[in-house]
Scaffold this motif. Structure first.
Motif, PDB file in Angstrom:
ATOM      1  N   GLU A  60      67.480  27.670  -7.417  1.00 53.72           N
ATOM      2  CA  GLU A  60      66.879  28.845  -8.040  1.00 53.72           C
ATOM      3  C   GLU A  60      65.759  28.456  -8.994  1.00 53.72           C
ATOM      4  O   GLU A  60      64.922  29.292  -9.345  1.00 53.72           O
ATOM      5  N   TYR A  61      65.739  27.205  -9.446  1.00 56.39           N
ATOM      6  CA  TYR A  61      64.780  26.789 -10.464  1.00 56.39           C
ATOM      7  C   TYR A  61      63.452  26.378  -9.831  1.00 56.39           C
ATOM      8  O   TYR A  61      63.382  26.011  -8.646  1.00 56.39           O
ATOM      9  N   ALA A  62      62.401  26.403 -10.639  1.00 52.65           N
ATOM     10  CA  ALA A  62      61.066  26.064 -10.168  1.00 52.65           C
ATOM     11  C   ALA A  62      60.963  24.564  -9.870  1.00 52.65           C
ATOM     12  O   ALA A  62      61.653  23.748 -10.478  1.00 52.65           O
ATOM     13  N   LEU A 167      54.890  28.254 -17.859  1.00 54.62           N
ATOM     14  CA  LEU A 167      55.227  29.189 -16.780  1.00 54.62           C
ATOM     15  C   LEU A 167      55.615  28.457 -15.501  1.00 54.62           C
ATOM     16  O   LEU A 167      56.343  29.000 -14.671  1.00 54.62           O
ATOM     17  N   LYS A 170      59.397  27.762 -16.184  1.00 52.22           N
ATOM     18  CA  LYS A 170      60.207  28.971 -16.165  1.00 52.22           C
ATOM     19  C   LYS A 170      59.327  30.168 -16.514  1.00 52.22           C
ATOM     20  O   LYS A 170      58.400  30.056 -17.319  1.00 52.22           O
ATOM     21  N   LEU A 171      59.667  31.305 -15.940  1.00 51.56           N
ATOM     22  CA  LEU A 171      58.917  32.517 -16.216  1.00 51.56           C
ATOM     23  C   LEU A 171      59.040  32.918 -17.689  1.00 51.56           C
ATOM     24  O   LEU A 171      58.193  33.644 -18.206  1.00 51.56           O
ATOM     25  N   GLN A 172      60.075  32.416 -18.377  1.00 52.87           N
ATOM     26  CA  GLN A 172      60.264  32.750 -19.784  1.00 52.87           C
ATOM     27  C   GLN A 172      59.117  32.249 -20.661  1.00 52.87           C
ATOM     28  O   GLN A 172      59.012  32.635 -21.826  1.00 52.87           O
ATOM     29  N   TYR A 201      49.531  26.300 -12.770  1.00 51.26           N
ATOM     30  CA  TYR A 201      50.720  26.597 -11.961  1.00 51.26           C
ATOM     31  C   TYR A 201      50.553  26.045 -10.547  1.00 51.26           C
ATOM     32  O   TYR A 201      51.484  25.442  -9.993  1.00 51.26           O
ATOM     33  N   TYR A 222      58.988  33.601  -8.692  1.00 55.05           N
ATOM     34  CA  TYR A 222      59.625  34.371  -9.766  1.00 55.05           C
ATOM     35  C   TYR A 222      59.906  35.809  -9.363  1.00 55.05           C
ATOM     36  O   TYR A 222      60.851  36.426  -9.851  1.00 55.05           O
ATOM     37  N   GLN A 225      63.151  35.625  -7.684  1.00 49.90           N
ATOM     38  CA  GLN A 225      64.231  35.375  -8.637  1.00 49.90           C
ATOM     39  C   GLN A 225      64.714  36.674  -9.277  1.00 49.90           C
ATOM     40  O   GLN A 225      65.887  36.812  -9.613  1.00 49.90           O
TER      41      GLN A 225
END
Length: 398
Positions: A60-62, A167, A170-172, A201, A222, A225
């Motif tokens: 699930e992670y980038a 980014l 994580k999108l956070q 990115y 994302y 996700q």
């Protein structure tokens, strides 16, 4: 705080030794994320030749985190899979400490900045997030903090690159958006520099693309996700944790309201603070407000998503050690820790109680902004032009 801002050599030695012992003691600790996700991902990397595995959508992670996990997996045959996973998290925490030094050094002496960087290693949520939980939030937060430092040093292109790196992990990293927009509105960064963010990115995703992962999959990473679960709040200390306990809100309605509220807050914070970006502590305060208010209003958040706010609150109290700043860092950290406890310690109601602590922290941060950064009503055009001229001569020239 006077002692903390001026550590002596023996203080550094004692803290580093204590930190090393603490981290080693945390390595064997297990939790559901390590057991159900991180260990299988590491085995997948080992079983599929590491680089070749980047071409598969097995996590699930980038990809940038998976690159680091692949590097850490080289130590697995010697130290074991779980220590190898925790090693990546611990290195991320050390990088976070370095980023904190870069930020504090924009205002404080070298010794004071080193003291703050050292204390970052034992910040409650830094220890809980990395060495205990084995998570990687320190990585995108490090990039965001480096972006704040670059903005303070008037290097907007470098700041945008750091935002793009955040980014990519994580999108956070989007929680830094209010500060980025404020810098653009103030003329402290040119609008074309926004293109650096997606370019960074793309560069970060190149190894995965070269390994065979489809470009469309990496571009929509994302977005996909966001469809993994349908909860307005998942053990997170924000407003949705409170609202869902009081009323029943349909999921689509809550998502729409939350997205609009977060977007509106981002614009409002940027517009309200755009004239107050000269002093390092004021830039950190704007970043802190954004890092609290955006995840506070967004739906579909998790318990770790105030991590950036935790660290920026610590940086702010180090730069401006006032009574209110101390209360801000206490409340934000308590709110985060209570939400962590819902997962790590199975504490029922931890996130709900933590939401009230985070709400109080947000209120105090907003009050700090209102008092420290007046809204500027009544400022004459000449005075405003003088402000911009002093902060960014190129803005006036253009």
């Amino acid at each position: 705080m006077a002692r903390a801002r001026a550590f002596r050599d023996r203080d550094f030695v004692a803290l580093l030794i204590g930190t090393a012992l603490l981290y080693v003691a945390c390595v064997p600790l297990m939790n559901g994320d390590v057991r159900n996700y991180l260990i299988p991902w590491t085995h997948y990397l080992l079983d599929h030749g590491r680089f070749a595995a980047f071409g598969d959508n097995f996590s699930e992670y980038a990809p940038p985190y998976l690159y680091l996990l692949a590097l850490g997996s080289w130590t697995a045959p010697v130290i074991g899979v779980v220590p190898a996973i925790k090693l990546v998290s611990i290195v991320g925490t050390i990088v976070l400490s370095v980023a904190m030094y870069a930020l504090l050094a924009t205002r404080l002496t070298r010794r004071q900045a080193l003291s703050g960087a050292a204390l970052t290693l034992i910040a409650p949520t830094a220890v809980a997030n990395g060495p205990v939980w084995g998570q990687c939030d320190a990585l995108y937060t490090s990039c965001a903090i480096l972006a704040v430092a670059a903005f303070i040093r008037q290097r907007p292109a470098l700041a945008m690159m750091a935002v793009g790196a955040a980014l990519s992990f994580k999108l956070q990293g989007i929680f830094i958006a209010p500060l980025v927009l404020a810098m653009l509105l103030a003329g402290r960064a040119r609008w074309w520099t926004l293109a650096i963010i997606p370019a960074t990115y793309v560069v970060a995703m190149l190894p995965a693309w070269l390994a065979g992962r489809p470009a469309i999959d990496l571009a929509l990473l994302y977005l996909r996700q966001g469809h993994h679960y349908h909860d307005l709040a998942r053990s997170v200390p924000n407003v949705w944790q409170i609202l869902r306990a009081l009323v029943t809100i349909p999921y689509p309605v809550g998502v729409a309201i939350g997205l609009l509220a977060a977007a509106g807050a981002t614009i409002a914070v940027a517009w309200r603070t755009r004239r107050h970006l000269l002093q390092p502590e004021d830039v950190v305060l704007v970043a802190l407000l954004g890092a609290i208010v955006v995840p506070y209003l967004l739906p579909k958040m998790h318990n770790r998503y105030f991590f950036m706010a935790d660290l920026l609150a610590g940086a702010y109290v180090f730069l401006r050690p006032t009574t209110r700043a101390f209360w801000i860092v206490r409340l934000v950290t308590i709110g985060s820790l209570l939400s962590y406890a819902t997962f790590l310690l199975h504490l029922t109601g931890g996130a709900f109680v933590g939401a009230f602590a985070m709400t109080a922290g947000l209120v105090l941060t907003w009050r700090e902004v209102r008092e420290r950064l007046p809204d500027g009503r009544g400022v004459t055009p000449l005075a405003e032009a003088a402000h911009f001229k002093g902060s960014c001569p190129q803005f006036i020239k253009e």
